[in-house]
Design a protein around this motif. Structure first.
Motif, PDB file in Angstrom:
ATOM      1  N   ARG A  60       0.831  -1.230  -0.070  1.00  0.00           N
ATOM      2  CA  ARG A  60       0.119   0.053  -0.046  1.00  0.00           C
ATOM      3  C   ARG A  60       0.731   1.262  -0.046  1.00  0.00           C
ATOM      4  O   ARG A  60       0.231   2.267   0.022  1.00  0.00           O
ATOM      5  CB  ARG A  60      -0.865   0.081   1.368  1.00  0.00           C
ATOM      6  N   SER A  61       1.979   1.233   0.059  1.00  0.00           N
ATOM      7  CA  SER A  61       2.912   2.224   0.127  1.00  0.00           C
ATOM      8  C   SER A  61       3.525   2.947  -0.975  1.00  0.00           C
ATOM      9  O   SER A  61       3.963   2.036  -1.822  1.00  0.00           O
ATOM     10  CB  SER A  61       4.183   2.260   1.339  1.00  0.00           C
ATOM     11  N   SER A  62       3.676   4.239  -1.121  1.00  0.00           N
ATOM     12  CA  SER A  62       4.341   4.760  -2.382  1.00  0.00           C
ATOM     13  C   SER A  62       4.920   5.981  -2.109  1.00  0.00           C
ATOM     14  O   SER A  62       5.249   6.422  -0.790  1.00  0.00           O
ATOM     15  CB  SER A  62       3.594   4.705  -3.619  1.00  0.00           C
ATOM     16  N   TYR A  63       5.248   7.097  -3.077  1.00  0.00           N
ATOM     17  CA  TYR A  63       6.197   7.871  -2.788  1.00  0.00           C
ATOM     18  C   TYR A  63       5.455   9.375  -3.105  1.00  0.00           C
ATOM     19  O   TYR A  63       4.674   9.238  -4.074  1.00  0.00           O
ATOM     20  CB  TYR A  63       7.572   8.199  -3.542  1.00  0.00           C
ATOM     21  N   SER A  64       5.914  10.430  -2.327  1.00  0.00           N
ATOM     22  CA  SER A  64       4.993  11.658  -2.657  1.00  0.00           C
ATOM     23  C   SER A  64       6.189  12.782  -2.191  1.00  0.00           C
ATOM     24  O   SER A  64       7.251  12.604  -1.949  1.00  0.00           O
ATOM     25  CB  SER A  64       4.105  11.797  -1.474  1.00  0.00           C
ATOM     26  N   VAL A  65       6.018  13.731  -3.298  1.00  0.00           N
ATOM     27  CA  VAL A  65       7.064  15.096  -2.915  1.00  0.00           C
ATOM     28  C   VAL A  65       5.992  16.429  -3.221  1.00  0.00           C
ATOM     29  O   VAL A  65       5.056  16.474  -3.628  1.00  0.00           O
ATOM     30  CB  VAL A  65       8.077  14.910  -4.082  1.00  0.00           C
ATOM     31  N   GLY A  66       6.673  17.563  -2.426  1.00  0.00           N
ATOM     32  CA  GLY A  66       5.889  18.504  -2.678  1.00  0.00           C
ATOM     33  C   GLY A  66       6.379  19.863  -1.981  1.00  0.00           C
ATOM     34  O   GLY A  66       7.619  19.832  -1.609  1.00  0.00           O
ATOM     35  N   VAL A  67       5.699  21.064  -1.820  1.00  0.00           N
ATOM     36  CA  VAL A  67       6.046  22.041  -1.184  1.00  0.00           C
ATOM     37  C   VAL A  67       5.115  22.643  -0.238  1.00  0.00           C
ATOM     38  O   VAL A  67       3.971  22.534  -0.815  1.00  0.00           O
ATOM     39  CB  VAL A  67       6.646  22.943  -2.217  1.00  0.00           C
ATOM     40  N   THR A  68       5.303  23.255   0.783  1.00  0.00           N
ATOM     41  CA  THR A  68       4.575  23.966   1.787  1.00  0.00           C
ATOM     42  C   THR A  68       4.804  25.401   1.750  1.00  0.00           C
ATOM     43  O   THR A  68       5.965  25.669   2.263  1.00  0.00           O
ATOM     44  CB  THR A  68       4.417  23.409   3.200  1.00  0.00           C
ATOM     45  N   SER A  82      -0.376  24.173   0.579  1.00  0.00           N
ATOM     46  CA  SER A  82       0.434  23.010   0.124  1.00  0.00           C
ATOM     47  C   SER A  82       0.292  22.352  -1.267  1.00  0.00           C
ATOM     48  O   SER A  82      -1.023  22.353  -1.598  1.00  0.00           O
ATOM     49  CB  SER A  82       0.624  21.730   0.984  1.00  0.00           C
ATOM     50  N   LEU A  83       1.224  21.975  -2.142  1.00  0.00           N
ATOM     51  CA  LEU A  83       1.267  21.214  -3.369  1.00  0.00           C
ATOM     52  C   LEU A  83       1.923  20.185  -3.281  1.00  0.00           C
ATOM     53  O   LEU A  83       3.025  19.769  -2.976  1.00  0.00           O
ATOM     54  CB  LEU A  83       1.366  22.131  -4.368  1.00  0.00           C
ATOM     55  N   MET A  84       1.239  18.830  -3.330  1.00  0.00           N
ATOM     56  CA  MET A  84       1.896  17.530  -3.034  1.00  0.00           C
ATOM     57  C   MET A  84       1.491  16.663  -4.443  1.00  0.00           C
ATOM     58  O   MET A  84       0.448  16.959  -4.970  1.00  0.00           O
ATOM     59  CB  MET A  84       1.311  16.933  -1.829  1.00  0.00           C
ATOM     60  N   GLY A  85       2.311  15.848  -4.730  1.00  0.00           N
ATOM     61  CA  GLY A  85       1.986  14.943  -5.967  1.00  0.00           C
ATOM     62  C   GLY A  85       2.873  13.527  -5.748  1.00  0.00           C
ATOM     63  O   GLY A  85       3.741  13.450  -4.912  1.00  0.00           O
ATOM     64  N   GLY A  86       2.507  12.745  -6.334  1.00  0.00           N
ATOM     65  CA  GLY A  86       3.184  11.363  -6.409  1.00  0.00           C
ATOM     66  C   GLY A  86       2.687  10.404  -6.934  1.00  0.00           C
ATOM     67  O   GLY A  86       1.598  10.510  -7.798  1.00  0.00           O
ATOM     68  N   THR A  87       2.670   9.031  -6.697  1.00  0.00           N
ATOM     69  CA  THR A  87       2.026   7.840  -7.187  1.00  0.00           C
ATOM     70  C   THR A  87       1.433   7.059  -6.009  1.00  0.00           C
ATOM     71  O   THR A  87       1.946   7.136  -4.921  1.00  0.00           O
ATOM     72  CB  THR A  87       3.033   7.045  -8.041  1.00  0.00           C
ATOM     73  N   MET A  88       0.261   6.214  -6.001  1.00  0.00           N
ATOM     74  CA  MET A  88      -0.045   5.361  -5.157  1.00  0.00           C
ATOM     75  C   MET A  88      -0.270   4.106  -5.654  1.00  0.00           C
ATOM     76  O   MET A  88      -0.221   3.897  -7.026  1.00  0.00           O
ATOM     77  CB  MET A  88      -1.345   5.759  -4.507  1.00  0.00           C
ATOM     78  N   LYS A  89      -0.163   2.813  -4.937  1.00  0.00           N
ATOM     79  CA  LYS A  89      -0.216   1.511  -5.699  1.00  0.00           C
ATOM     80  C   LYS A  89      -0.957   0.694  -4.120  1.00  0.00           C
ATOM     81  O   LYS A  89      -1.070   1.030  -3.237  1.00  0.00           O
ATOM     82  CB  LYS A  89       0.943   1.009  -5.904  1.00  0.00           C
ATOM     83  N   GLY A  90      -1.529  -0.510  -4.635  1.00  0.00           N
ATOM     84  CA  GLY A  90      -1.835  -1.549  -3.780  1.00  0.00           C
ATOM     85  C   GLY A  90      -2.602  -2.671  -4.461  1.00  0.00           C
ATOM     86  O   GLY A  90      -2.517  -2.764  -5.693  1.00  0.00           O
ATOM     87  N   THR A  91      -2.691  -3.924  -3.791  1.00  0.00           N
ATOM     88  CA  THR A  91      -2.956  -5.110  -4.169  1.00  0.00           C
ATOM     89  C   THR A  91      -4.071  -5.608  -3.240  1.00  0.00           C
ATOM     90  O   THR A  91      -3.954  -5.630  -2.119  1.00  0.00           O
ATOM     91  CB  THR A  91      -1.676  -6.033  -4.098  1.00  0.00           C
ATOM     92  N   ILE A 109      -2.210  14.726  -7.723  1.00  0.00           N
ATOM     93  CA  ILE A 109      -1.646  15.799  -7.499  1.00  0.00           C
ATOM     94  C   ILE A 109      -2.776  16.524  -6.414  1.00  0.00           C
ATOM     95  O   ILE A 109      -3.990  16.440  -6.637  1.00  0.00           O
ATOM     96  CB  ILE A 109      -1.566  16.994  -8.587  1.00  0.00           C
ATOM     97  N   GLU A 110      -2.337  16.846  -5.030  1.00  0.00           N
ATOM     98  CA  GLU A 110      -3.204  17.387  -4.271  1.00  0.00           C
ATOM     99  C   GLU A 110      -2.858  18.687  -3.870  1.00  0.00           C
ATOM    100  O   GLU A 110      -1.435  19.110  -3.717  1.00  0.00           O
ATOM    101  CB  GLU A 110      -2.908  16.708  -2.906  1.00  0.00           C
TER     102      GLU A 110
END
Length: 276
Positions: A60-68, A82-91, A109-110
């Motif tokens: 369930r874990s993946s990576y995020s990057v952003g700026v506040t 804040s502006l955050m973005g990245g990928t998500m995954k799960g099985t 993108i959040e």
């Protein structure tokens, strides 16, 4: 003639009265202007996200990057975006087995706005150079995602083939906590965790599933994810708030080396002085 004199005297009196008031107003403005850069900081950050939706049993874990961007509005509260973005995954596993029935991945993108509250500043006093400055976070905003769901080995379909796709912009609401770690008057480290409720059920592309009899089952209406980040904050300009008096000595001890003059004037040695 007399009427004109009275008019001039009245005008002069008004000017004499209003000028000091206007001068005081201007003086007060000069002393306390609103400057957007005062108390403003920027924090680039990276971290992990953990997705909790319908289609996740593992991985369930993946990576995020952003700026506040944060601005101190009072001794206890700050406003931030804040502006955050990245990928998500799960099985998703099949029954009690360890065989995947489906899996998903997405790109998101959040964007959020919110505020933070620093309880120690209110409980034990305002102190900018506090080594650990914990805070509580409340935020809301929007998240855009593009998700793809794939069939797994336990399904009757071709493993790895696309089951369905989803893409939309959904509202989110988040709570969190974090702490800043003082390094210099302008630089601090940042640790933060926040949990965000997504007002959508398609962030993993999975909103319904089918039973053996063909009955359609609707999944839980909302998705949820955590984000853990570390970052480095840079303070552009000190805020207008002053430390409480009990911290004056600590402030001096922690900051004096950063404000010492870089050059020290020395008198020339006697043997270097020009002799007459």
């Amino acid at each position: 003639m007399r009427k004109n004199i009275k008019t001039w005297l009245l005008t002069l009196l008004v000017l004499l009265i209003s000028s000091p008031g206007y001068a005081q107003l201007r003086s007060g403005y000069r002393r306390n202007p609103f400057r957007i850069m005062d108390g403003l900081s920027i924090t680039p950050k990276v971290g992990l996200n953990m997705f909790f939706g319908d289609l996740v049993d593992k991985s369930r874990s993946s990576y995020s990057v952003g700026v506040t961007i944060d601005r101190e509005m009072s001794k206890f509260f700050s406003a931030r975006g804040s502006l955050m973005g990245g990928t998500m995954k799960g099985t998703q596993l099949f029954g009690d087995t360890n065989i995947p029935y489906a899996n998903f991945e997405n790109f998101y993108i959040e964007g959020t706005i919110g505020g933070t509250y620093k309880p120690l500043n209110q409980l034990i006093g305002y102190y900018k150079e506090r080594t650990l400055q914990p805070y509580l976070l409340l935020q809301l905003g929007l998240v855009y995602y593009n998700a793809t769901e794939y069939w797994g080995e336990a399904s009757l379909n071709t493993p790895g083939s696309v089951w369905r796709e989803a893409s939309e912009v959904a509202p989110i609401f988040g709570l969190g906590t974090g702490t800043s770690i003082w390094i210099t008057p302008n630089i601090s480290a940042n640790l933060e965790i926040d949990g965000n409720l997504v007002f959508s059920d398609k962030m993993d592309g999975h909103d319904v599933w089918y039973g053996n009899t063909g009955k359609v089952y609707t999944t839980d209406p909302y998705d949820f994810y955590y984000t853990f980040t570390v970052g480095v904050s840079y303070l552009f300009n000190d805020s207008k708030w002053r430390n409480d008096p009990q911290f004056n000595r600590k402030t001096y001890q922690k900051t004096r080396k950063f404000f010492q003059s870089k050059t020290t004037r020395r008198k020339p040695s006697s043997h270097l002085r020009r002799r007459r």
